[in-house]
Design an enzyme around this catalytic site. Structure first.
Site, PDB file in Angstrom:
ATOM      1  N   GLN A 193      -8.791  -2.856   4.876  1.00  0.00           N
ATOM      2  CA  GLN A 193      -9.685  -2.355   3.835  1.00  0.00           C
ATOM      3  C   GLN A 193      -9.794  -0.883   4.224  1.00  0.00           C
ATOM      4  O   GLN A 193     -10.499  -0.526   5.157  1.00  0.00           O
ATOM      5  CB  GLN A 193     -11.022  -3.106   3.898  1.00  0.00           C
ATOM      6  CG  GLN A 193     -11.983  -2.832   2.746  1.00  0.00           C
ATOM      7  CD  GLN A 193     -12.317  -1.360   2.529  1.00  0.00           C
ATOM      8  OE1 GLN A 193     -11.664  -0.664   1.732  1.00  0.00           O
ATOM      9  NE2 GLN A 193     -13.301  -0.860   3.235  1.00  0.00           N
ATOM     10  N   SER A 194      -9.103  -0.023   3.485  1.00  0.00           N
ATOM     11  CA  SER A 194      -8.865   1.340   3.981  1.00  0.00           C
ATOM     12  C   SER A 194      -9.741   2.409   3.334  1.00  0.00           C
ATOM     13  O   SER A 194      -9.615   3.579   3.690  1.00  0.00           O
ATOM     14  CB  SER A 194      -7.390   1.707   3.775  1.00  0.00           C
ATOM     15  OG  SER A 194      -7.144   1.962   2.405  1.00  0.00           O
TER      16      SER A 194
ATOM     17  N   SER B  93      -6.709   5.712  13.036  1.00  0.00           N
ATOM     18  CA  SER B  93      -7.114   6.747  12.074  1.00  0.00           C
ATOM     19  C   SER B  93      -7.913   7.870  12.708  1.00  0.00           C
ATOM     20  O   SER B  93      -8.699   7.654  13.636  1.00  0.00           O
ATOM     21  CB  SER B  93      -7.977   6.064  11.004  1.00  0.00           C
ATOM     22  OG  SER B  93      -8.683   7.016  10.255  1.00  0.00           O
TER      23      SER B  93
ATOM     24  N   GLU C 192     -10.394   8.952  11.388  1.00  0.00           N
ATOM     25  CA  GLU C 192     -11.802   8.593  11.157  1.00  0.00           C
ATOM     26  C   GLU C 192     -12.473   8.158  12.462  1.00  0.00           C
ATOM     27  O   GLU C 192     -13.699   8.172  12.574  1.00  0.00           O
ATOM     28  CB  GLU C 192     -11.896   7.450  10.143  1.00  0.00           C
ATOM     29  CG  GLU C 192     -11.939   7.893   8.698  1.00  0.00           C
ATOM     30  CD  GLU C 192     -13.242   8.586   8.299  1.00  0.00           C
ATOM     31  OE1 GLU C 192     -14.309   7.980   8.463  1.00  0.00           O
ATOM     32  OE2 GLU C 192     -13.178   9.721   7.828  1.00  0.00           O
TER      33      GLU C 192
ATOM     34  N   HIS D  73      -3.159  11.312   5.059  1.00  0.00           N
ATOM     35  CA  HIS D  73      -1.854  11.600   4.460  1.00  0.00           C
ATOM     36  C   HIS D  73      -1.794  10.990   3.067  1.00  0.00           C
ATOM     37  O   HIS D  73      -2.301   9.908   2.820  1.00  0.00           O
ATOM     38  CB  HIS D  73      -0.709  11.139   5.356  1.00  0.00           C
ATOM     39  CG  HIS D  73      -0.892   9.767   5.909  1.00  0.00           C
ATOM     40  ND1 HIS D  73      -1.655   9.495   7.021  1.00  0.00           N
ATOM     41  CD2 HIS D  73      -0.426   8.572   5.488  1.00  0.00           C
ATOM     42  CE1 HIS D  73      -1.636   8.208   7.282  1.00  0.00           C
ATOM     43  NE2 HIS D  73      -0.910   7.617   6.358  1.00  0.00           N
TER      44      HIS D  73
ATOM     45  N   TYR E 286     -15.914   1.564   8.528  1.00  0.00           N
ATOM     46  CA  TYR E 286     -14.447   1.633   8.608  1.00  0.00           C
ATOM     47  C   TYR E 286     -14.015   2.278   9.927  1.00  0.00           C
ATOM     48  O   TYR E 286     -13.155   1.758  10.646  1.00  0.00           O
ATOM     49  CB  TYR E 286     -13.894   2.433   7.417  1.00  0.00           C
ATOM     50  CG  TYR E 286     -12.440   2.803   7.550  1.00  0.00           C
ATOM     51  CD1 TYR E 286     -11.440   1.908   7.178  1.00  0.00           C
ATOM     52  CD2 TYR E 286     -12.047   4.054   8.043  1.00  0.00           C
ATOM     53  CE1 TYR E 286     -10.089   2.253   7.299  1.00  0.00           C
ATOM     54  CE2 TYR E 286     -10.714   4.404   8.166  1.00  0.00           C
ATOM     55  CZ  TYR E 286      -9.736   3.502   7.789  1.00  0.00           C
ATOM     56  OH  TYR E 286      -8.414   3.848   7.917  1.00  0.00           O
TER      57      TYR E 286
ATOM     58  N   GLY F 213       0.824  -1.211   0.000  1.00  0.00           N
ATOM     59  CA  GLY F 213       0.000   0.000   0.000  1.00  0.00           C
ATOM     60  C   GLY F 213       0.856   1.258   0.000  1.00  0.00           C
ATOM     61  O   GLY F 213       2.097   1.207  -0.004  1.00  0.00           O
ATOM     62  N   GLN F 214       0.189   2.404   0.015  1.00  0.00           N
ATOM     63  CA  GLN F 214       0.908   3.694   0.012  1.00  0.00           C
ATOM     64  C   GLN F 214       1.902   3.769   1.172  1.00  0.00           C
ATOM     65  O   GLN F 214       3.114   3.961   0.979  1.00  0.00           O
ATOM     66  CB  GLN F 214      -0.077   4.864   0.146  1.00  0.00           C
ATOM     67  CG  GLN F 214       0.638   6.206   0.361  1.00  0.00           C
ATOM     68  CD  GLN F 214      -0.292   7.353   0.697  1.00  0.00           C
ATOM     69  OE1 GLN F 214      -0.526   8.208  -0.130  1.00  0.00           O
ATOM     70  NE2 GLN F 214      -0.807   7.399   1.929  1.00  0.00           N
TER      71      GLN F 214
END
Ligand code: NAP
Ligand code: GDD
Length: 331
Positions: free
Chosen positions: A83-84, A125, A127, A179, A149, A12-13
């Site tokens: 699962q982002s 996160s 979130e 980010h 999420y 991933g990133q």
């Protein structure tokens, strides 16, 4: 002897930036990867693939996580797999809960059984703050998640705290605000905007369809944020940290900044589309990372405008490359 680290979500990133950082710091790096029916390209880690060891496994499978830890014998585990994508968490809520939430327990339990001295980082996160109870958000701010999420991440956060308190594991929850980077997934709003701006500028598209333009986010650069993850695991005592820039901007401001960087007026191209609206929105995120500044010496090196320009420039180069490749194929 070189330290060893296992990164879940290495493809991933964040995984790709963290792997680069750990290699530069002399680590031996292992990464968990999922099987795919088509040949995996591992695009984000292609340039370092010969320097890392990839181990097959999945966050939904306990045995594979335990085997990965036995095989890698890590000093540090960075749990970045998830699962982002928030929008997908409404269409796949159970899967998101399993991988993003319960997956954290599976990994922590594997650590507990194999070697409880392993240091653990959980990718928590902003979130989790959701419908924010305090502005700015800090480590002590109450959670009010607004998506499946976000709910799964709250579970992941608390199980990390619980394994620290129950078993004495050096387990840390990093509460990271948004980010981004040129390696950001194309479905996230920053990259969706910068990639489409490049296509419009180069004559390949003439509109950009978006959802809510009023949402505000605290956007930083992923390269800065993985440095914070590493710093957290170097502390003698495990603690939780907010990582953020302390600045917030609307999606509209993001759009305006990206279009104006290539001398275009966003109002001529952007259309609102209900398809990209969410059942429940997180309206405002802005973090207070002063604890990280004080205890970790961490601060961001890239501001909002520099970040957007960096991403537009990278997508201009990418789209030009795609156009060249296409013209070679059609010749
Ligand atoms: P990302 O680009 O979506 O990467 C997610 C990674 O998780 C990928 O390597 C993916 O593998 C892997 N993965 C997904 N499901 C898996 C499963 N069942 N088993 C094993 N691996 C699985 O996410 P990111 O932006 O790098 O974020 C890294 C972590 O930080 C995530 O946990 C995210 O929720 C969290 N986070 C991100 C931000 C942000 O703004 N970027 C902010 C706060 C927290 P494939 O390549 O095979 O799909
Ligand atoms: N993706 C997307 N696509 N978002 C849009 C669009 C669109 O077309 N139009 C408006 N938005 C708004 C979303 O409604 C949201 O308010 C904001 O743009 C940011 O959306 P995303 O870029 O998808 O990110 P996110 O904030 O939902 O989630 C990201 O950041 C979290 C940290 O706060 C992800 O990286 C999460 O994994 C991460 O935990």
């Amino acid at each position: 002897m070189a330290k060893r680290a296992l990164i879940t979500g290495i493809t991933g990133q964040d995984g790709s930036y963290l792997a680069e950082l750990l290699l530069a710091n002399g680590y031996q790096v292992f990464g968990l990867v999922r099987r795919s029916s088509t040949p995996a390209t591992f695009a984000r880690i292609k340039h370092i693939q010969d320097k890392v060891t990839l181990i097959g496994g999945d966050m939904s499978d306990q045995t594979s996580l335990q085997n990965a830890i036995i095989q890698a014998e890590p000093d540090e585990v960075y749990n970045l797999a998830a699962q982002s994508f928030v929008q997908t968490s409404w269409s796949q809520p159970v899967f998101t809960g399993d991988v993003t939430g319960l997956g954290v327990t599976r990994l922590l339990d594997a650590i507990r059984f194999v070697n409880p001295r392993i240091r653990f980082y959980q990718a928590s996160s902003s979130e989790m703050f959701g419908k924010v109870q305090e502005v700015p958000q800090r480590e002590t701010t109450s959670f009010y998640p607004r998506s499946p999420y976000g709910v799964a991440k709250v579970y992941g956060h608390w199980i990390t705290v619980n394994y620290r308190e129950s078993y004495g594991i050096h387990a840390t929850s990093g509460m990271l605000f948004n980010h981004e980077s040129p390696r950001r997934g194309i479905e996230f709003v920053t990259r969706k905007v910068t990639y489409q701006v490049a296509r419009i500028k180069l004559g390949l598209a003439n509109e950009l369809r978006l959802g809510n333009l009023d949402a505000q986010r605290d956007w930083g650069f992923a390269g800065d944020y993985v440095r914070a993850m590493w710093l957290m695991l170097q502390q003698d005592e495990p603690e939780d940290f907010v990582i953020a820039t302390g600045e917030t901007h609307t999606v509209e401001k993001l759009v305006e900044t990206a279009f104006s960087h290539v001398d275009l007026d966003w109002k001529q191209y952007v259309k609102q589309d209900p398809e990209f609206m969410r059942p429940a929105e997180v309206d405002l995120l802005i973090g207070d990372a002063s604890k990280a500044g004080k205890l970790l010496g961490w601060e961001p090196s890239v501001n909002f405008t520099q970040l957007v320009h960096m991403m537009v420039d990278a997508d201009m180069a990418l789209v030009k490359e795609e156009m060249r490749a296409e013209s070679v194929v059609s010749d």
